[in-house]
Design a protein around this motif. Structure first.
Motif, PDB file in Angstrom:
ATOM      1  N   ALA A 188      40.743  35.305  46.542  1.00 54.69           N
ATOM      2  CA  ALA A 188      39.364  35.343  47.030  1.00 54.69           C
ATOM      3  C   ALA A 188      39.294  35.952  48.428  1.00 54.69           C
ATOM      4  N   TYR A 189      40.228  35.591  49.300  1.00 54.57           N
ATOM      5  CA  TYR A 189      40.209  36.140  50.657  1.00 54.57           C
ATOM      6  C   TYR A 189      40.586  37.619  50.671  1.00 54.57           C
ATOM      7  N   ASP A 190      41.442  38.042  49.737  1.00 54.60           N
ATOM      8  CA  ASP A 190      41.714  39.482  49.607  1.00 54.60           C
ATOM      9  C   ASP A 190      40.417  40.237  49.310  1.00 54.60           C
ATOM     10  N   ARG A 191      39.655  39.724  48.359  1.00 55.86           N
ATOM     11  CA  ARG A 191      38.409  40.387  47.965  1.00 55.86           C
ATOM     12  C   ARG A 191      37.374  40.303  49.086  1.00 55.86           C
ATOM     13  N   PHE A 192      37.346  39.179  49.777  1.00 60.56           N
ATOM     14  CA  PHE A 192      36.433  39.044  50.917  1.00 60.56           C
ATOM     15  C   PHE A 192      36.719  40.122  51.965  1.00 60.56           C
ATOM     16  N   GLN A 193      37.988  40.294  52.308  1.00 64.52           N
ATOM     17  CA  GLN A 193      38.337  41.266  53.348  1.00 64.52           C
ATOM     18  C   GLN A 193      38.050  42.701  52.902  1.00 64.52           C
ATOM     19  N   THR A 194      38.240  42.967  51.616  1.00 64.10           N
ATOM     20  CA  THR A 194      37.927  44.303  51.091  1.00 64.10           C
ATOM     21  C   THR A 194      36.427  44.569  51.164  1.00 64.10           C
ATOM     22  N   ALA A 195      35.623  43.573  50.776  1.00 67.52           N
ATOM     23  CA  ALA A 195      34.165  43.727  50.810  1.00 67.52           C
ATOM     24  C   ALA A 195      33.662  43.864  52.242  1.00 67.52           C
ATOM     25  N   LEU A 196      34.245  43.109  53.157  1.00 68.80           N
ATOM     26  CA  LEU A 196      33.838  43.175  54.559  1.00 68.80           C
ATOM     27  C   LEU A 196      34.176  44.534  55.159  1.00 68.80           C
ATOM     28  N   ASP A 232      38.908  29.418  56.345  1.00 70.38           N
ATOM     29  CA  ASP A 232      37.490  29.085  56.212  1.00 70.38           C
ATOM     30  C   ASP A 232      36.857  28.766  57.560  1.00 70.38           C
ATOM     31  N   ASP A 233      37.667  28.308  58.500  1.00 70.26           N
ATOM     32  CA  ASP A 233      37.182  27.829  59.789  1.00 70.26           C
ATOM     33  C   ASP A 233      36.392  28.881  60.555  1.00 70.26           C
ATOM     34  N   HIS A 234      36.709  30.150  60.373  1.00 67.84           N
ATOM     35  CA  HIS A 234      36.037  31.185  61.173  1.00 67.84           C
ATOM     36  C   HIS A 234      35.649  32.399  60.341  1.00 67.84           C
ATOM     37  N   THR A 235      35.405  32.166  59.049  1.00 71.29           N
ATOM     38  CA  THR A 235      34.890  33.246  58.205  1.00 71.29           C
ATOM     39  C   THR A 235      33.561  32.847  57.549  1.00 71.29           C
ATOM     40  N   TYR A 236      33.539  31.703  56.899  1.00 69.51           N
ATOM     41  CA  TYR A 236      32.336  31.269  56.177  1.00 69.51           C
ATOM     42  C   TYR A 236      31.132  31.168  57.107  1.00 69.51           C
ATOM     43  N   LYS A 237      31.324  30.564  58.288  1.00 65.75           N
ATOM     44  CA  LYS A 237      30.198  30.356  59.207  1.00 65.75           C
ATOM     45  C   LYS A 237      29.842  31.614  59.987  1.00 65.75           C
ATOM     46  N   VAL A 238      30.773  32.583  60.047  1.00 66.49           N
ATOM     47  CA  VAL A 238      30.549  33.795  60.836  1.00 66.49           C
ATOM     48  C   VAL A 238      29.966  34.925  59.991  1.00 66.49           C
ATOM     49  N   PHE A 239      30.448  35.067  58.747  1.00 58.71           N
ATOM     50  CA  PHE A 239      30.034  36.188  57.900  1.00 58.71           C
ATOM     51  C   PHE A 239      29.138  35.783  56.740  1.00 58.71           C
ATOM     52  N   GLY A 240      29.002  34.491  56.482  1.00 59.98           N
ATOM     53  CA  GLY A 240      28.149  34.023  55.391  1.00 59.98           C
ATOM     54  C   GLY A 240      26.678  34.164  55.739  1.00 59.98           C
ATOM     55  N   THR A 241      25.878  34.549  54.775  1.00 63.17           N
ATOM     56  CA  THR A 241      24.442  34.751  55.001  1.00 63.17           C
ATOM     57  C   THR A 241      23.784  33.481  55.523  1.00 63.17           C
ATOM     58  N   ASP A 242      23.101  33.618  56.665  1.00 61.26           N
ATOM     59  CA  ASP A 242      22.325  32.528  57.287  1.00 61.26           C
ATOM     60  C   ASP A 242      23.176  31.340  57.723  1.00 61.26           C
ATOM     61  N   LYS A 243      24.482  31.547  57.902  1.00 56.63           N
ATOM     62  CA  LYS A 243      25.332  30.445  58.354  1.00 56.63           C
ATOM     63  C   LYS A 243      25.270  30.313  59.876  1.00 56.63           C
ATOM     64  N   LEU A 269      33.790  34.204  49.858  1.00 53.41           N
ATOM     65  CA  LEU A 269      33.979  33.111  50.808  1.00 53.41           C
ATOM     66  C   LEU A 269      33.711  31.775  50.134  1.00 53.41           C
ATOM     67  N   HIS A 270      32.706  31.739  49.254  1.00 54.04           N
ATOM     68  CA  HIS A 270      32.393  30.508  48.525  1.00 54.04           C
ATOM     69  C   HIS A 270      33.527  30.157  47.568  1.00 54.04           C
ATOM     70  N   GLU A 271      34.056  31.158  46.868  1.00 51.90           N
ATOM     71  CA  GLU A 271      35.169  30.908  45.946  1.00 51.90           C
ATOM     72  C   GLU A 271      36.373  30.345  46.696  1.00 51.90           C
ATOM     73  N   ALA A 272      36.679  30.898  47.854  1.00 51.57           N
ATOM     74  CA  ALA A 272      37.862  30.484  48.609  1.00 51.57           C
ATOM     75  C   ALA A 272      37.758  29.036  49.071  1.00 51.57           C
ATOM     76  N   ARG A 273      36.582  28.605  49.468  1.00 50.96           N
ATOM     77  CA  ARG A 273      36.444  27.247  50.003  1.00 50.96           C
ATOM     78  C   ARG A 273      36.271  26.205  48.901  1.00 50.96           C
ATOM     79  N   GLN A 274      36.109  26.650  47.641  1.00 50.51           N
ATOM     80  CA  GLN A 274      35.954  25.718  46.522  1.00 50.51           C
ATOM     81  C   GLN A 274      37.281  25.316  45.902  1.00 50.51           C
ATOM     82  N   SER A 275      38.388  25.907  46.369  1.00 49.33           N
ATOM     83  CA  SER A 275      39.681  25.643  45.732  1.00 49.33           C
ATOM     84  C   SER A 275      40.723  25.227  46.765  1.00 49.33           C
ATOM     85  N   ASP A 276      41.660  24.384  46.321  1.00 41.42           N
ATOM     86  CA  ASP A 276      42.812  24.063  47.172  1.00 41.42           C
ATOM     87  C   ASP A 276      44.084  24.711  46.624  1.00 41.42           C
TER      88      ASP A 276
END
Length: 312
Positions: free
Chosen positions: A253-261, A211-222, A238-245
């Protein structure tokens, strides 16, 4: 003296900011510095030289071409970005610019536990790059560059002066793009105009939580989304990934994020760069087995254990 692991062996460390890479190498040679993060080419000056120790460390620090989606050029030509990605010979850049000290990049999480190695990588394939361009209606002109709707296909990569490795990477990538018919050039502005640029040779990455270098870099208006990139699927995952431990939930969630990116690239990823540190050989205790962060950050993680007796 109150450090929880006990007092450090070295009483004082002075940090000196040297913006220019070449100046750092010269100051290291002159004995004005006892430790410096240098480019691969400058590091070669110290290999095997008495009085110096060279450390080559893996990093999570990647380089890529960031596209400014606020620029009208990419509003019209966003669908051509996969062609740009396929035109880049990453191994050639690693060999010539980084002297072999790096790794071809295909995404932002290659050094992370949540990396998805099965995403679209846009491997070097100039024939595929031309196919994408021509399928989008681009026509080769007499000057060797494609046009689309009467406009030449090409853009400028901006790079801040002083970081020679970025300049060299940008120039190599620009030449490779010109070779496939995209008129790409490099500019070194005195001051970066984030809103006005077309593209930028950027670096990013972190060895820590994904989350340290994905949410703020690729998230809309972050806050670190300098490209104005926006993709609803990327935001969602990205939101799904940071909502869970739960590591399994986060991995999915990160698999899907990377596929979408990868399906809608924000960057043309080029390479991960190794960190090259040159130190006075009298410094003892530097650990080369840790994955460094952006700009080679992290070498001081065990600095309390270092020892150094200054030469007379």
């Amino acid at each position: 003296e109150a450090y929880f692991q006990g007092p450090a062996n070295i009483g004082t460390i002075i940090f000196k900011i040297v913006p220019d890479d070449n100046a750092k190498a010269l100051q290291m040679q002159a004995g004005e510095l006892t430790l410096a993060h240098l480019t691969p080419k400058d590091t070669q000056l110290f290999q095997g030289k008495e009085g110096y120790a060279v450390y080559e460390m893996e990093t999570s620090d990647y380089r890529g071409i960031l596209f400014n989606f606020s620029n009208p050029y990419w509003t019209e030509n966003r669908d051509l970005i996969p062609a740009v990605c396929c035109a880049i010979d990453r191994e050639a850049i690693i060999s010539s610019v980084l002297l072999g000290q790096g790794e071809a990049a295909y995404g932002p999480l290659q050094q992370n536990i949540y990396n998805n190695p099965d995403v679209e990588r846009y491997d070097y394939d100039p024939a595929r790059a031309r196919e994408i361009l021509e399928a989008a209606g681009c026509v080769m002109g007499e000057n060797g560059f494609y046009t689309r709707n009467g406009q030449e296909i090409g853009f400028v990569i901006s790079v801040m002066a002083g970081e020679q490795d970025r300049i060299d990477i940008a120039q190599a990538a620009a030449q490779q793009l010109r070779d496939v018919g995209v008129n790409c050039t490099v500019d070194l502005p005195a001051q970066m105009d984030w809103g006005g640029q077309m593209a930028y040779l950027i670096g990013w990455g972190s060895p820590f939580d994904a989350d340290d270098h994905t949410y703020k870099v690729f998230g809309t208006d972050k806050g670190a989304n300098y490209s104005g990139y926006s993709n609803a699927e990327v935001d969602r995952y990205l939101h799904e990934a940071r909502q869970s431990d739960d590591s399994a939930v986060r991995a999915a969630a990160y698999d899907r994020f990377q596929t979408a990116l990868a399906a809608d690239p924000a960057f043309a990823f080029i390479c991960y760069v190794d960190a090259n540190y040159v130190a006075d050989s009298a410094i003892e205790g530097i650990c080369a087995d840790t994955v460094m962060g952006h700009h080679g950050v992290g070498i001081f993680w065990n600095v309390a254990e270092w020892q150094y007796e200054k030469k007379s």
